[in-house]
Design an enzyme around this catalytic site. Structure first.
Site, mmCIF file in Angstrom:
data_model
loop_
_atom_site.group_PDB
_atom_site.id
_atom_site.type_symbol
_atom_site.label_atom_id
_atom_site.label_comp_id
_atom_site.label_asym_id
_atom_site.label_seq_id
_atom_site.Cartn_x
_atom_site.Cartn_y
_atom_site.Cartn_z
ATOM 1 C CE LYS A 1 4.324 -4.264 -1.767
ATOM 2 N NZ LYS A 1 4.762 -5.007 -2.975
ATOM 3 C CB SER B 1 7.889 -2.885 -4.310
ATOM 4 O OG SER B 1 6.866 -3.876 -4.355
ATOM 5 C CB SER C 1 7.459 -6.796 -5.232
ATOM 6 O OG SER C 1 7.961 -5.835 -6.128
#
Ligand SMILES: [Mg+2]
Ligand SMILES: [Zn+2]
Lengths: 508, 99, 499
Positions: free
Chosen positions: A79, A154, A178
């Site tokens: 990420k 997210s 997330s």
């Protein structure tokens, strides 16, 4: 033989270990897959140009007889919230566009030390603020199940990458869901470890007291293997725990035998189970079926109450913006990142900072910074941030009581299946409510996991089951999660991801 | 119900060093008012007898020994600088008084 | 800038009671910074001691330096403070280009030390006790250099440069309660207070304590209260007054400036003020306003500090003798007059004299060398006297005089050699050939020559006027280039003259 990209990380690792497959082959297969589908999915913000070199070096060491770790040679997506020396790290923000950190996050260093092969950086809502990845400054990611829908957020990029077979493993970060919510809506597995279980050093901070880095994968065992690589004490993170963690992969293997469910006390959290409405019917239906299946498998299902959870979202949307407004103050155009001069007037450093932050931050980030600034400003602290910290205590108390009655708690991981791109982006409050199921775990610091729970009948999209365990009991999640995963896939006769329409042609 | 005014948002934006446009100020004022109304309820249950929790897992006295660790090289430290002069970061003239 | 009107100091004190308060920042001399492992070091290239944490890079996280906590506790104890059973760091938020994270990690409502006191002794012998409100830990900011413009100051500069080597260096900020009753001694109280803090941190060894290098920095708060009033006046805060003399001058200046304004019917603006060393004046800085909203909140990246009582007591046992008690003890032991002792204290030579005495010199000799010749040379060179030579060298020199191997005059030449790095006093004597000539043969030859040249003097001596020998001694010493023991020369003259 199925294509390399369809192997689980554990399967791939076995083939790498036996020499049947090289890391270069595995890496190339995933790079090819990225090249083929990422134009549609947009899971990646950056694809590594050194992945094959890394893989080749690992192959060479293996060939030379060197003893390598269990995931050596397996590709992994990272990420973009995590600092990586060799790849830009933007946290999905224009203000950090192109920023090449001079250091690796601790978890990234551990990936490298364990000889995983970083494939690239995955898309995310800007600074992890959002539940759809639509707040990325670099365009949204798309759900591999239906490209008109979001992959959640997210960490939508990591979940999309894994569910689209662009990577067998990915790292995410979970501040209010997330990791778990994107896993739920993409049919993948995601784990938020106990707060402090995994180092935050080098994770671009959203809310320091809530953030946790964790694994994203397609199976519980794979998540456990990755968890074992990244977890453990880090002196660079003062909130890092010194626990001697048991192997999560071992726990998953134990659970996979299916015996873990017999006599297991499973608590259904009334406030998170859609009893009060607001949950999509198909999500509720799959959840009820799972509860029934657990009972049938010998688990003892009890209902638990958590009255303070009603205040969780409100507390979360005070604590998060407050901490975020402070953490993001360093984005000031002095030491790194974007610098924008004001259109007119003197370009003093103050005005350059203000112009940069106006141009570099997206609307949601500005919204939360202003909200957090308000919550901490003189005269409001006690009513807002202070009160929210008290709600946190109440939520911990609710969890403590619930865990007196149950070994694990369960709920849907998200109230709905993947929503349409654009449908909530202009309604921040509605977007915030999407995290209602996942937020309590972050406030309390306990570990949570999302595993596939079947497809919602009305839209054929994945639903996720959330499992929660007491702090430090991450291994319990893996054991029970793997047991439920086995129970459900046995019932379906296949794993969930083989149902994904976009991916069907590749899955055959 | 909410006391969020455009002037307050303008003040907050200046504290947060964000040069919001008039349009942004207007829309943020409305959104913030709505959000604040919905989150203000935390004070309902935050009675004086409830202790605050700042960290989810309580730890104390986490210290580092006073031992030098390698720093970044100067080039690494300055590698992201939008502007530099020699080995220092360069910024425009400072208007404000020093703190 | 218009020149401030000042009221005569005595007049000001007659009309107003000065009320003081001080915030002193002490830079700790730990090996590493407060929250990261970068070296806490000066004089190195810009931005050589930085890391993701102290550079405020995205993802950087703080880790508390245990030694800094220990030093803070010891300093708190030395100031008579309570040590918190539980305290936290907090973020003080404001944007400034030298503040890497745009918040300073500090302490807010939970300082590590609080409620202390410090008794000062003024030159008059008056003692005054200052109440310490708190001593808290925080980190320093980086260093800005302003480029362009005429002055090198921030005003008018074209741009600025930032070096973060100092960013994150540990500080303890010591805050007094308001100090009342200083009256006309107020300027001296300022000086004595900061001096006392400096002596304490030096005795503790927690700071290099060099004010000229900014290890100790003082902000002085001054307000005036009209006689008979019970209400505190509006205060000003004069920032960065970084020498003892400046503290005294700045307090005096503010008293006179504020008194002039009040006397003319004006009001004092609550503001920070800048101290100008060159002119000895202050000038208006940033007005304090409601806009100062630092949005403090507990630092979520750090956990509470809860020093155990056992640890605190262990640290208490390491405290050195309080400087004031030490001064009393040494003054008595050395038998100095108040004035003689004050010379040593004012010259910051207490350590040097003590060490010189310990190395074997008499207190009087030690004092004479340090406050005399060494101070003179140090002042001429603009350095501190104790950087020139070691106490052992001074004691050795003193011993050479006592044993008659050197005259005072020769000793000064030896000292020059020692300062120039030529070696120990004995080595310099050897190398430069400065030993007193004690070979009577050479002396007698010179004496006989001198007596022959001055027959009238010889006659006087022989007449019993022995003081006339002085004229001959001078001539002999000159002939011997000073390398003779004057007492021995005198003895020999009298001998040769038949006395
Ligand atoms: Mg301070
Ligand atoms: Zn550092």
């Amino acid at each position: 033989m199925p294509e390399l990209i369809h192997l689980s990380a554990a399967e791939l690792a076995a083939k790498l270990a036996s020499g049947e497959v090289t890391s270069v082959e595995a890496t190339q297969a995933h790079l090819d897959r990225i090249a083929a589908v990422d134009g549609d999915v947009h899971a990646f913000l950056h694809v590594s140009d050194t992945a094959l070199d890394t893989a080749a070096a690992i192959d060479a060491r293996r060939a030379a007889g060197e003893e390598l770790g269990p995931l050596a040679g397996v590709p992994v997506a990272i990420k973009d919230v995590l600092a990586t020396k060799d790849m830009p790290s933007t946290s999905g923000s224009k203000i950090l566009e192109g920023w090449l950190p001079p250091y690796d996050a601790t978890v990234v260093a551990r990936l490298r030390a364990a000889d995983l092969v970083p494939l690239g950086k995955t898309n995310m809502d800007e600074f992890a603020m959002g539940s759809s990845t639509e707040h990325s400054a670099f365009g949204p990611s798309h759900n591999p199940w239906d490209l008109t829908r979001t992959p959640g957020g997210s960490g939508g990029g990591s979940a999309a990458a894994v569910s689209a077979f662009e990577a067998p493993l990915a790292l995410g970060s979970d501040t209010g869901g997330s990791i778990r919510q994107p896993a739920a809506v993409t049919g993948s597995v995601g784990v938020k470890p106990t707060y402090g279980g995994v180092s935050r050093y080098g994770a671009i901070a959203l809310a320091s007291s809530l953030d946790q880095v964790g694994p994203v994968s397609r199976t519980v065992l794979d998540a456990g293997l990755l968890h074992d690589v990244i977890s453990g004490h880090d002196p660079l993170d003062s909130t890092s725990l010194t626990d001697e963690w048991p192997s999560m992969a071992d726990a998953a293997r134990r659970g996979g035998t299916g015996e873990a469910l017999t006599g297991l006390r499973v608590g259904v959290v009334r406030e998170l189970s859609g009893e009060n409405g607001g949950f999509q019917a198909g999500v509720k239906q799959r959840f009820d079926e799972t509860v029934a299946a657990l009972t049938a498998a010998g688990a003892e299902v009890v209902e638990v109450e958590a009255p303070s959870f009603e205040y969780a979202v409100a507390a979360y949307y005070l604590i998060l913006p407050a901490e975020a407004s402070s953490n993001l103050a360093r984005m000031d155009s002095v030491r790194f990142g974007l610098r924008v001069r004001p259109d007119s007037g003197p370009a003093t450093v103050e005005r350059v900072m203000s112009a940069t932050r106006d141009a570099g931050f997206g609307a949601e980030v500005k919204r939360r910074i202003i909200l957090g600034t308000y919550a901490l400003s003189a005269g409001y602290y006690d009513a807002y941030y202070g009160s929210a910290q008290k709600v946190r205590t109440l939520i911990q108390q609710d969890f403590a009581q619930a865990f007196d009655k149950a070994d694990v708690l369960i709920s849907p991981a998200a109230p709905t299946t993947a929503f349409e791109l654009g449908s909530l982006v202009d309604d921040p409050l509605a977007m915030y409510l999407n995290d209602v199921t996942t937020i309590p775990a972050n406030l309390a610091g306990i570990p949570g996991m999302s595993i596939p729970m079947g497809l919602a009948p009305e839209d054929g999209l994945p639903t996720g089951l959330q499992l929660l365990a007491p702090a430090h009991a991450d291994a319990r999640l893996y054991e029970v999660g793997a047991a439920i995963e086995t129970m459900l896939t046995d019932a379906w006769g296949h794993d969930l991801l083989s149902q994904a329409p976009l991916l069907k042609e590749a899955v055959k | 119900m909410s006391e969020i005014s455009t002037d307050l948002v303008r003040h907050l934006a200046s504290l947060a060093r964000i040069d919001l446009s008039e349009g942004e100020l207007q829309s943020l004022t409305g959104e913030l008012a709505q959000i604040v109304d919905s989150i203000a309820k935390v004070s309902e249950v935050a009675t004086p007898d409830v202790p605050a929790t700042s960290h989810p897992i309580p730890l104390r006295n986490v210290f580092r020994p006073d031992e030098v660790r390698p720093s970044l090289t100067v080039e690494q430290a300055l590698s992201g600088a939008p502007e530099r002069e020699g080995d220092r970061f360069k910024v425009s003239a400072i208007l404000d008084e020093e703190q | 800038m218009a020149k401030d009107k000042l009221l005569d100091f005595d007049k000001a004190i007659e009309l107003y009671e000065p009320v003081l308060g001080f915030e002193v920042h002490v830079e700790l001399n730990t090996k590493t910074k407060m929250f990261c492992g970068c070296a806490n070091a000066f004089g190195q290239g810009a931005n050589t001691n930085t890391c993701p944490t102290c550079l405020g890079l995205p993802g950087g996280l703080p880790q508390v330096n245990e030694k800094a906590i220990e030093s803070s506790i010891r300093l708190g104890l030395a100031l008579g403070c309570e040590i918190a059973e539980n305290c936290r760091f907090a973020r003080k938020q404001y944007f400034y280009p030298d503040l890497a994270k745009n918040f300073q990690t500090s302490q807010y409502d939970e300082p590590i030390a609080f409620d202390g006191e410090l008794t000062l002794e003024l030159a008059s012998g008056r003692e005054i006790t200052v109440q310490i409100e708190r001593a808290h830990m925080e980190e320093d900011a980086g260093k800005l250099t302003h480029v362009g413009g005429a002055t090198g100051r921030i005003q008018g500069a074209e741009y600025s440069l930032v070096d973060f080597n100092r960013g994150g260096v540990p500080l303890v900020e010591i805050v007094t309660k308001i100090i009342e009753g200083a009256e006309a001694d107020a300027p001296e109280v300022g000086r004595a207070y900061v001096g006392a803090i400096r002596d304490i941190v030096r005795a503790l060894g927690v700071s290099n304590a060099r004010m000229e290098e900014g290890n100790i920095r003082c902000d002085a708060n001054v307000s005036l209260r009209p006689r008979g009033s019970t209400v505190l006046g509006t205060r000003t805060e004069t920032k960065n007054v970084n020498s003892l003399r400046s503290v005294e001058r700045a307090v005096r200046y503010e008293i006179q400036r504020q008194a002039a304004i009040l006397e003319a019917g004006g009001t004092i603006t609550q503001e920070t003020r800048h101290w100008h060393e060159d002119t000895g004046t202050t000038s208006a800085g940033r007005p304090k306003s409601d806009a100062d909203d630092y949005r403090y909140f507990p630092e979520p990246d750090l956990v509470p500090v809860a020093p155990s009582r056992e640890w605190v007591e262990e640290l208490r046992a390491t405290l050195p003798e309080p400087p004031m008690a030490r001064r009393k003890r040494l003054r008595e032991a050395w038998g100095f007059t108040a004035l003689e002792f004050q010379d040593v204290v004012n010259g910051e030579l207490l350590d040097a004299v003590e060490a010189t005495v310990a190395a074997g010199a008499s207190p009087a000799d030690a004092r004479k060398w340090w406050t005399g010749e060494l101070t003179r040379i140090a002042n001429a060179r603009g350095v501190a006297a104790d950087t020139l030579v070691t106490p052992q060298q001074v004691a050795e020199l003193s011993g050479l005089i006592a044993s008659g191997e050197l005259t005072d005059r020769l000793a000064r030449q030896v000292l020059e050699g020692v300062i120039a790095g030529e070696g120990s006093p004995a080595e310099v004597v050897e190398k430069r050939g400065l030993k007193v000539v004690s070979d009577d043969g050479a002396l007698i030859a010179a004496i006989d020559e001198a007596l022959a040249a001055q027959p009238d003097v010889l006659a006087k001596i022989q007449d019993g006027k022995v003081q006339a020998a002085g004229a001959v001694i001078g001539a002999v010493m000159k002939a011997m280039k000073g390398q003779a023991d004057a007492a021995r020369v005198r003895e020999l003259i009298l001998e040769r003259a038949g006395q």
